[in-house]
Design a protein around this motif. Sequence first.
Motif, PDB file in Angstrom:
ATOM      1  N   VAL A  29       0.867  -1.179   0.000  1.00 40.15           N
ATOM      2  CA  VAL A  29       0.000   0.000   0.000  1.00 40.15           C
ATOM      3  C   VAL A  29       0.900   1.225   0.000  1.00 40.15           C
ATOM      4  CG1 VAL A  29      -1.997  -1.076   1.103  1.00 40.15           C
ATOM      5  CG2 VAL A  29      -0.274  -0.012   2.523  1.00 40.15           C
ATOM      6  N   LYS A  30       0.451   2.282  -0.653  1.00 43.35           N
ATOM      7  CA  LYS A  30       1.254   3.511  -0.697  1.00 43.35           C
ATOM      8  C   LYS A  30       0.360   4.723  -0.818  1.00 43.35           C
ATOM      9  CE  LYS A  30       3.214   1.992  -4.611  1.00 43.35           C
ATOM     10  NZ  LYS A  30       4.145   1.955  -5.740  1.00 43.35           N
ATOM     11  N   THR A  31       0.922   5.852  -0.420  1.00 35.56           N
ATOM     12  CA  THR A  31       0.195   7.106  -0.564  1.00 35.56           C
ATOM     13  C   THR A  31       0.048   7.433  -2.047  1.00 35.56           C
ATOM     14  OG1 THR A  31       2.260   8.347  -0.360  1.00 35.56           O
ATOM     15  CG2 THR A  31       0.946   8.056   1.652  1.00 35.56           C
ATOM     16  N   SER A  32      -0.918   8.279  -2.344  1.00 35.05           N
ATOM     17  CA  SER A  32      -1.144   8.683  -3.728  1.00 35.05           C
ATOM     18  C   SER A  32      -1.491  10.165  -3.784  1.00 35.05           C
ATOM     19  CB  SER A  32      -2.281   7.855  -4.334  1.00 35.05           C
ATOM     20  OG  SER A  32      -3.474   8.082  -3.616  1.00 35.05           O
ATOM     21  N   GLY A  33      -1.396  10.701  -4.973  1.00 29.52           N
ATOM     22  CA  GLY A  33      -1.819  12.073  -5.248  1.00 29.52           C
ATOM     23  C   GLY A  33      -1.406  13.090  -4.200  1.00 29.52           C
ATOM     24  N   GLY A  34      -2.398  13.729  -3.595  1.00 26.03           N
ATOM     25  CA  GLY A  34      -2.153  14.805  -2.648  1.00 26.03           C
ATOM     26  C   GLY A  34      -1.996  14.364  -1.211  1.00 26.03           C
ATOM     27  N   GLN A  35      -1.763  13.073  -0.963  1.00 31.05           N
ATOM     28  CA  GLN A  35      -1.706  12.604   0.423  1.00 31.05           C
ATOM     29  C   GLN A  35      -0.411  12.917   1.142  1.00 31.05           C
ATOM     30  OE1 GLN A  35      -2.681   8.405  -0.252  1.00 31.05           O
ATOM     31  NE2 GLN A  35      -4.647   8.779   0.749  1.00 31.05           N
ATOM     32  N   PHE A  36       0.739  12.849   0.448  1.00 29.81           N
ATOM     33  CA  PHE A  36       2.023  12.964   1.130  1.00 29.81           C
ATOM     34  C   PHE A  36       3.028  13.662   0.222  1.00 29.81           C
ATOM     35  CE2 PHE A  36       6.234  11.474   2.366  1.00 29.81           C
ATOM     36  CZ  PHE A  36       6.204  11.664   3.730  1.00 29.81           C
ATOM     37  N   GLY A  37       3.711  14.662   0.763  1.00 29.34           N
ATOM     38  CA  GLY A  37       4.732  15.404   0.030  1.00 29.34           C
ATOM     39  C   GLY A  37       4.716  16.857   0.452  1.00 29.34           C
ATOM     40  N   PHE A  38       5.517  17.683  -0.180  1.00 25.51           N
ATOM     41  CA  PHE A  38       5.576  19.110   0.154  1.00 25.51           C
ATOM     42  C   PHE A  38       4.216  19.749  -0.082  1.00 25.51           C
ATOM     43  CE2 PHE A  38      10.015  18.156  -1.007  1.00 25.51           C
ATOM     44  CZ  PHE A  38      10.597  18.470   0.208  1.00 25.51           C
ATOM     45  N   GLY A  39       3.622  20.332   0.965  1.00 30.77           N
ATOM     46  CA  GLY A  39       2.357  21.031   0.852  1.00 30.77           C
ATOM     47  C   GLY A  39       1.137  20.137   0.692  1.00 30.77           C
ATOM     48  N   LYS A  40       1.283  18.836   0.877  1.00 34.15           N
ATOM     49  CA  LYS A  40       0.166  17.891   0.713  1.00 34.15           C
ATOM     50  C   LYS A  40      -0.554  17.699   2.055  1.00 34.15           C
ATOM     51  CE  LYS A  40       1.695  17.164  -3.434  1.00 34.15           C
ATOM     52  NZ  LYS A  40       1.051  17.261  -4.682  1.00 34.15           N
ATOM     53  N   THR A  41      -1.543  16.801   2.091  1.00 34.24           N
ATOM     54  CA  THR A  41      -2.277  16.541   3.336  1.00 34.24           C
ATOM     55  C   THR A  41      -1.296  16.302   4.483  1.00 34.24           C
ATOM     56  OG1 THR A  41      -4.141  15.600   2.119  1.00 34.24           O
ATOM     57  CG2 THR A  41      -3.971  15.052   4.463  1.00 34.24           C
ATOM     58  N   ILE A  42      -0.324  15.427   4.270  1.00 36.62           N
ATOM     59  CA  ILE A  42       0.789  15.257   5.207  1.00 36.62           C
ATOM     60  C   ILE A  42       1.992  15.900   4.525  1.00 36.62           C
ATOM     61  CG2 ILE A  42       2.258  13.625   6.455  1.00 36.62           C
ATOM     62  CD1 ILE A  42      -0.716  13.675   7.388  1.00 36.62           C
ATOM     63  N   ASP A  43       2.419  17.035   5.063  1.00 40.74           N
ATOM     64  CA  ASP A  43       3.515  17.803   4.480  1.00 40.74           C
ATOM     65  C   ASP A  43       4.838  17.170   4.910  1.00 40.74           C
ATOM     66  OD1 ASP A  43       5.488  19.670   3.793  1.00 40.74           O
ATOM     67  OD2 ASP A  43       4.217  21.385   4.305  1.00 40.74           O
ATOM     68  N   SER A  44       5.523  16.549   3.957  1.00 42.65           N
ATOM     69  CA  SER A  44       6.750  15.813   4.276  1.00 42.65           C
ATOM     70  C   SER A  44       7.910  16.719   4.700  1.00 42.65           C
ATOM     71  CB  SER A  44       7.167  14.959   3.077  1.00 42.65           C
ATOM     72  OG  SER A  44       7.391  15.776   1.943  1.00 42.65           O
ATOM     73  N   SER A  45       7.766  18.024   4.589  1.00 43.58           N
ATOM     74  CA  SER A  45       8.824  18.927   5.046  1.00 43.58           C
ATOM     75  C   SER A  45       8.686  19.256   6.527  1.00 43.58           C
ATOM     76  CB  SER A  45       8.818  20.221   4.217  1.00 43.58           C
ATOM     77  OG  SER A  45       7.668  20.998   4.495  1.00 43.58           O
ATOM     78  N   ARG A  46       7.612  18.728   7.157  1.00 37.01           N
ATOM     79  CA  ARG A  46       7.355  19.002   8.580  1.00 37.01           C
ATOM     80  C   ARG A  46       7.219  17.681   9.333  1.00 37.01           C
ATOM     81  NH1 ARG A  46       5.234  23.904   9.864  1.00 37.01           N
ATOM     82  NH2 ARG A  46       3.752  22.927  11.276  1.00 37.01           N
ATOM     83  N   LEU A  47       7.383  17.747  10.647  1.00 36.88           N
ATOM     84  CA  LEU A  47       7.235  16.541  11.468  1.00 36.88           C
ATOM     85  C   LEU A  47       5.837  15.964  11.327  1.00 36.88           C
ATOM     86  CD1 LEU A  47       9.002  17.597  14.791  1.00 36.88           C
ATOM     87  CD2 LEU A  47       9.860  16.036  13.040  1.00 36.88           C
ATOM     88  N   PHE A  48       5.768  14.633  11.269  1.00 35.16           N
ATOM     89  CA  PHE A  48       4.490  13.929  11.239  1.00 35.16           C
ATOM     90  C   PHE A  48       4.640  12.634  12.013  1.00 35.16           C
ATOM     91  CE2 PHE A  48       6.811  12.377   7.580  1.00 35.16           C
ATOM     92  CZ  PHE A  48       6.519  11.023   7.520  1.00 35.16           C
ATOM     93  N   THR A  49       3.525  12.027  12.357  1.00 38.31           N
ATOM     94  CA  THR A  49       3.524  10.778  13.119  1.00 38.31           C
ATOM     95  C   THR A  49       3.146   9.627  12.200  1.00 38.31           C
ATOM     96  OG1 THR A  49       2.935  11.928  15.148  1.00 38.31           O
ATOM     97  CG2 THR A  49       2.483   9.564  15.077  1.00 38.31           C
ATOM     98  N   PHE A  50       3.901   8.547  12.282  1.00 31.73           N
ATOM     99  CA  PHE A  50       3.664   7.309  11.542  1.00 31.73           C
ATOM    100  C   PHE A  50       3.291   6.263  12.586  1.00 31.73           C
ATOM    101  CE2 PHE A  50       4.943   3.190  10.044  1.00 31.73           C
ATOM    102  CZ  PHE A  50       4.814   3.200   8.669  1.00 31.73           C
ATOM    103  N   SER A  51       2.109   5.673  12.469  1.00 25.28           N
ATOM    104  CA  SER A  51       1.717   4.644  13.437  1.00 25.28           C
ATOM    105  C   SER A  51       1.085   3.468  12.703  1.00 25.28           C
ATOM    106  CB  SER A  51       0.750   5.208  14.477  1.00 25.28           C
ATOM    107  OG  SER A  51      -0.457   5.624  13.866  1.00 25.28           O
ATOM    108  N   GLN A  52       1.178   2.290  13.320  1.00 24.16           N
ATOM    109  CA  GLN A  52       0.574   1.096  12.742  1.00 24.16           C
ATOM    110  C   GLN A  52      -0.218   0.364  13.803  1.00 24.16           C
ATOM    111  OE1 GLN A  52       4.078  -0.780  10.832  1.00 24.16           O
ATOM    112  NE2 GLN A  52       2.932  -0.478   8.927  1.00 24.16           N
ATOM    113  N   GLU A  53      -1.347  -0.173  13.357  1.00 22.43           N
ATOM    114  CA  GLU A  53      -2.207  -0.995  14.206  1.00 22.43           C
ATOM    115  C   GLU A  53      -2.330  -2.357  13.538  1.00 22.43           C
ATOM    116  OE1 GLU A  53      -6.758  -0.998  15.923  1.00 22.43           O
ATOM    117  OE2 GLU A  53      -5.985   0.785  14.917  1.00 22.43           O
ATOM    118  N   TYR A  54      -2.138  -3.399  14.319  1.00 20.37           N
ATOM    119  CA  TYR A  54      -2.215  -4.775  13.826  1.00 20.37           C
ATOM    120  C   TYR A  54      -3.522  -5.350  14.345  1.00 20.37           C
ATOM    121  CZ  TYR A  54       2.540  -3.521  13.017  1.00 20.37           C
ATOM    122  OH  TYR A  54       3.665  -2.851  12.597  1.00 20.37           O
TER     123      TYR A  54
END
Length: 102
Positions: A29-54
């Motif tokens: 699975v991977k992000t698409s379109g406007g989900q992740f990157g500079f200025g996107k929903t998750i702006d990759s130039s700023r801190l963000f949280t990555f979490s996983q639930e099993y």
Amino acid sequence: VQQITNHACTRNYGDHPDWQCHKWGDPVVKTSGGQFGFGKTIDSSRLFTFSQEYQMDGDRLNVITTLSQEGRTVTLPMWSNGQLQAMLRDGSLERGMAFVTG
């Protein structure tokens, strides 16, 4: 792009008899379109949280990845398939195998 992959080692990769483990990952699975990157929903130039639930759905494993930042979230579900089940059963998840993300 953020990509989440499962690399089970079932040794049954028909087109690749030399593979012990799935080299490309399955499922993926991977992000698409406007989900992740500079200025996107998750702006990759700023801190963000990555979490996983099993999550177990009966005896089936699903892995839900969430990226979050300042009240915004992107959810990436990895639904169970044969390779993910092999990781659960044979890849030692049931015996305490750790996940490494980065």
